[in-house]
Design an enzyme around this catalytic site. Structure first.
Site, mmCIF file in Angstrom:
data_model
loop_
_atom_site.group_PDB
_atom_site.id
_atom_site.type_symbol
_atom_site.label_atom_id
_atom_site.label_comp_id
_atom_site.label_asym_id
_atom_site.label_seq_id
_atom_site.Cartn_x
_atom_site.Cartn_y
_atom_site.Cartn_z
ATOM 1 N N TRP A 274 4.516 -15.012 -18.818
ATOM 2 C CA TRP A 274 4.531 -15.451 -17.421
ATOM 3 C C TRP A 274 4.001 -16.892 -17.416
ATOM 4 C CZ3 TRP A 274 2.791 -11.381 -13.243
ATOM 5 C CH2 TRP A 274 3.703 -10.318 -13.244
ATOM 6 N N GLU B 139 12.742 -0.693 -21.182
ATOM 7 C CA GLU B 139 12.551 -2.124 -21.409
ATOM 8 C C GLU B 139 12.044 -2.294 -22.843
ATOM 9 O OE1 GLU B 139 10.161 -4.096 -18.483
ATOM 10 O OE2 GLU B 139 11.081 -3.031 -16.801
ATOM 11 N N GLU C 188 7.489 0.712 -12.889
ATOM 12 C CA GLU C 188 6.159 0.680 -13.502
ATOM 13 C C GLU C 188 5.053 1.028 -12.499
ATOM 14 O OE1 GLU C 188 6.865 -2.581 -17.076
ATOM 15 O OE2 GLU C 188 5.891 -3.236 -15.240
ATOM 16 N N CYS D 25 -7.488 0.353 1.449
ATOM 17 C CA CYS D 25 -7.353 0.081 2.883
ATOM 18 C C CYS D 25 -7.719 1.322 3.709
ATOM 19 C CB CYS D 25 -5.931 -0.370 3.200
ATOM 20 S SG CYS D 25 -4.715 0.971 3.182
ATOM 21 N N CYS E 284 0.866 -1.183 0.000
ATOM 22 C CA CYS E 284 0.000 0.000 0.000
ATOM 23 C C CYS E 284 0.900 1.230 0.000
ATOM 24 C CB CYS E 284 -0.894 -0.002 1.235
ATOM 25 S SG CYS E 284 -1.679 1.597 1.534
ATOM 26 N N CYS F 91 -5.204 0.634 -3.862
ATOM 27 C CA CYS F 91 -5.500 -0.026 -2.593
ATOM 28 C C CYS F 91 -6.653 0.747 -1.945
ATOM 29 C CB CYS F 91 -4.253 0.005 -1.708
ATOM 30 S SG CYS F 91 -4.455 -0.490 0.012
#
Length: 663
Positions: free
Chosen positions: A315, A307, A145, A156, A110, A154
């Protein structure tokens, strides 16, 4: 600032130390000049709180330095180590459903959490102090990134509290927020800022659009602040070293315009063959070109690719294998659109972890193959060119306004289930790309005066300040293009009610929208000069007052009414496009506005052959990029000569690149 042309991303911690010297010598022999490292290595550097071990990184940097290779260090704050999670499990982020996400990948943090911020300050201070005087370390990349993996994070309690403070700073009084958000609807009024929740999923799914828009603005500001805190530490310790960040094209979590203010130059991650693309059998060179042009807009100057794809991506699933010549072609497309430096991801395919199948220049076994050979040859051929054109940019007469606020608001209420803001912008960009007409992207804050044409799609939120800037641009001779769903709402995401759509700039457009039709599960037709063209998603039913109709609908109950208009305003023109154009209609439209504005294409090329230019001092460099797998014939003006001195036969090979120069 020292100039670099080619680099690579390197992870020495993944390989035995005895391999490091071999890697450095191989990099030098290829022509690698700079390496990015360390952006995911926090646990290696600080295995326990306050216990720092930079010895291995020092050794790797020293080995590279002996080969004349400089280093960019990334702060590893996108991957807090497990011991931090064990000490402070509350730093793990919470999603829209209120569920906590956990350790085991990356971005498990977070960004508002005060405990996590304290850990970051401690580490980044030690990191910066240790490398501040190392001459081989020439710059920093903050985190990695930013916004990646945080699309629905988030929510929270810490983020909620920060959001409440952000709202109090913005609105001052709770009554003003209630007015701006229209909380009279569905009994949503608030008595105090402390009672406002993060906009998690609701019983009826949707969230108040005004609430959600401010949340998106807040999260962008939070990401930028997260970056700023680290950048301040790095600059204080090493003011002579530059700072950049690897952006992600059209990613929309933080505003890159705002983030870019903290950078010495923008960087970008470019994966044309990414496994994450929905389809791999369609032409995408135009989209990848658009992202590159947008990154150039962040600082309005050349950028780095931090990149650049160097092999198969993947992946759990993999993308297609790059075809022979495709990796050099993709890299040179980046150069053509404004990259001064290309850093390939990665040096060697990793044998461990989530990215085992995100291939590098070298395969898993470290033995050079086709990718290494192609990239080596390209670097040898084009290093002199990159030195020569450094600092040069295209000379564009057309700009497209990319607005984060408009994108956020449209994303909250897209109207049509398939409508996406970037996709809509790409309707115009792709037509310009097909015509080989150079394009700049701009934001609301930029100076538009140098452009003959400004395409400003989906001006959904309209303020008086923004309207005045649009009016001034047209009054002084600009050609403005606006589209359906413009002039709909105020800056708080409440509908304007004080006039017909497009509210408050009817005079500028010369039209009013009497009705509209969301084209669900169907297409429409626009007739222009006796020809029928496809349109989709939406149709504004227009009445023209001062505007001249140039195309009309040929379907539904509004057949024969204007679909596209133009209106004289001051010394300029405003075009209004009431629908989403198909490719044929977009090509017709772009040809017409460019003809009227006296904007000429760079040249004519076959489909799939991209013509791009960069201007440096008094020289123009013309890039021909053949994205086809077949030989193409191209007529190049005699005023351009081959940059490399090789004869030009009028043909460019499959997936080939040729560069010409004039002046």
């Amino acid at each position: 600032m020292k100039s670099y042309q080619f680099g690579v991303d390197y992870y020495p911690e993944h390989w035995p130390k005895e391999r490091w010297v071999t890697d450095a010598k191989m990099m030098r022999d290829m022509g690698i000049q700079i390496v990015r490292m360390a952006e995911f290595s926090w646990q290696k550097f600080e295995p326990r709180e306050g216990e720092f071990h930079f010895e291995d990184l020092d050794e790797a940097i020293g080995i590279l330095a002996k080969e004349g290779i400089d280093v960019i260090l990334g702060t590893p704050t996108a991957a807090p180590p497990k011991w931090i999670i064990d000490l402070n499990p509350e730093i793990q982020p919470t999603d829209w459903h209120g569920h906590q996400r956990f350790f085991g990948s990356r971005h498990h943090d977070c960004q508002s959490n005060p405990a996590y911020r304290a850990h970051i300050r401690r580490f980044v201070t030690a990191f910066a102090d240790h490398y501040a005087k190392n001459p081989a370390v020439v710059g920093w990349q903050v985190d990695n990134e930013l916004g990646n993996s945080h699309g629905d994070l988030c929510y929270c309690d810490h983020c909620r509290d920060r959001f409440q403070g952000w709202l109090k700073d913005k609105y001052g009084a709770i009554d003003e927020l209630n007015r701006a958000w229209g909380t009279a609807f569905w009994s949503q009024g608030y008595d105090d800022f402390s009672s406002i929740p993060a906009p998690k999923i609701t019983a009826a799914w949707g969230v108040n659009p005004s609430h959600e828009l401010d949340w998106k603005r807040f999260t962008s500001d939070l990401v930028c602040e997260f970056h700023q805190e680290q950048a301040d530490i790095l600059r204080a310790a090493a003011p002579e070293k530059w700072i950049t960040h690897n952006l992600m094209g059209f990613s929309s979590k933080p505003s890159y315009y705002d983030l870019g203010e903290q950078l010495d130059f923008a960087s970008h991650d470019q994966y044309p063959g990414g496994h994450f693309h929905a389809r791999h059998d369609e032409y995408r060179a135009d989209f990848h070109a658009a992202e590159l042009d947008f990154i150039r807009a962040i600082k309005q100057k050349p950028f780095w690719v931090m990149e650049q794809q160097s092999g198969i991506t993947g992946w759990d699933v993999l993308g297609r294998a790059p075809k022979p010549g495709q990796i050099p072609l993709w890299a040179m497309q980046s150069v053509a659109h404004g990259a001064d430096t290309i850093v390939f991801f990665r040096w060697r395919s990793c044998a461990m972890g989530t990215e085992q199948y995100w291939h590098g220049i070298l395969p898993h076994n470290g033995i050079p193959g086709r990718y290494h050979a192609e990239i080596s040859a390209m670097m040898k051929q084009y290093t002199p060119l990159l030195k020569e054109i450094a600092g040069g940019v295209p000379n564009a007469e057309v700009a497209i306004l990319r607005s984060y606020d408009q994108e956020r608001a449209i994303g909250i209420q897209p109207h049509h289930p398939n409508h996406r803001y970037i996709q809509h912008l790409m309707t115009y960009y792709k037509a310009l790309h097909r015509a080989n007409i150079p394009v700049d992207f701009v934001g609301e804050m930029h100076d538009w005066s140098k452009y003959k044409v400004l395409i400003a799609p989906l001006q959904f939120l309209m303020t008086e300040e923004h309207l005045d800037k649009l009016r001034t641009y047209v009054e002084r001779g600009g050609r403005l293009v606006v589209t359906w769903r413009s002039g709909i709402k105020d800056e708080s995401n409440l509908c304007h009610t004080d006039g017909p759509v497009p509210v408050r700039f009817n005079a500028l457009t010369g039209v009013t929208v009497d009705e509209y039709d969301c084209l669900r599960d169907c297409q429409g037709t626009v007739r222009w000069d006796g020809m029928d063209y496809k349109c989709s998603q939406w149709c504004d039913v227009l009445s023209a007052s001062t505007a001249e109709p140039v195309a009309e609908y040929a379907h539904e109950f509004y057949a024969g009414t204007p679909a596209i208009t133009r209106n004289q305003y001051g010394r300029g023109l405003t075009w209004y496009v009431g629908t989403t154009m198909g490719d044929g209609l977009a090509d017709k439209f772009i040809a017409e506005i460019c003809r009227e504005a006296a904007i000429a294409p760079l040249m004519a090329t076959p489909h799939g052959v991209e013509a791009v230019h960069r201007v440096k001092d008094d020289r123009t460099y013309l890039f021909l990029l053949n994205h086809n797998e077949s030989v193409q014939t191209v007529d190049v003006s005699a005023e351009f000569t081959p940059w490399d001195g090789e004869p030009w036969t009028g043909e460019i090979g499959p997936l080939g690149v040729r560069v010409f120069v004039k002046g």
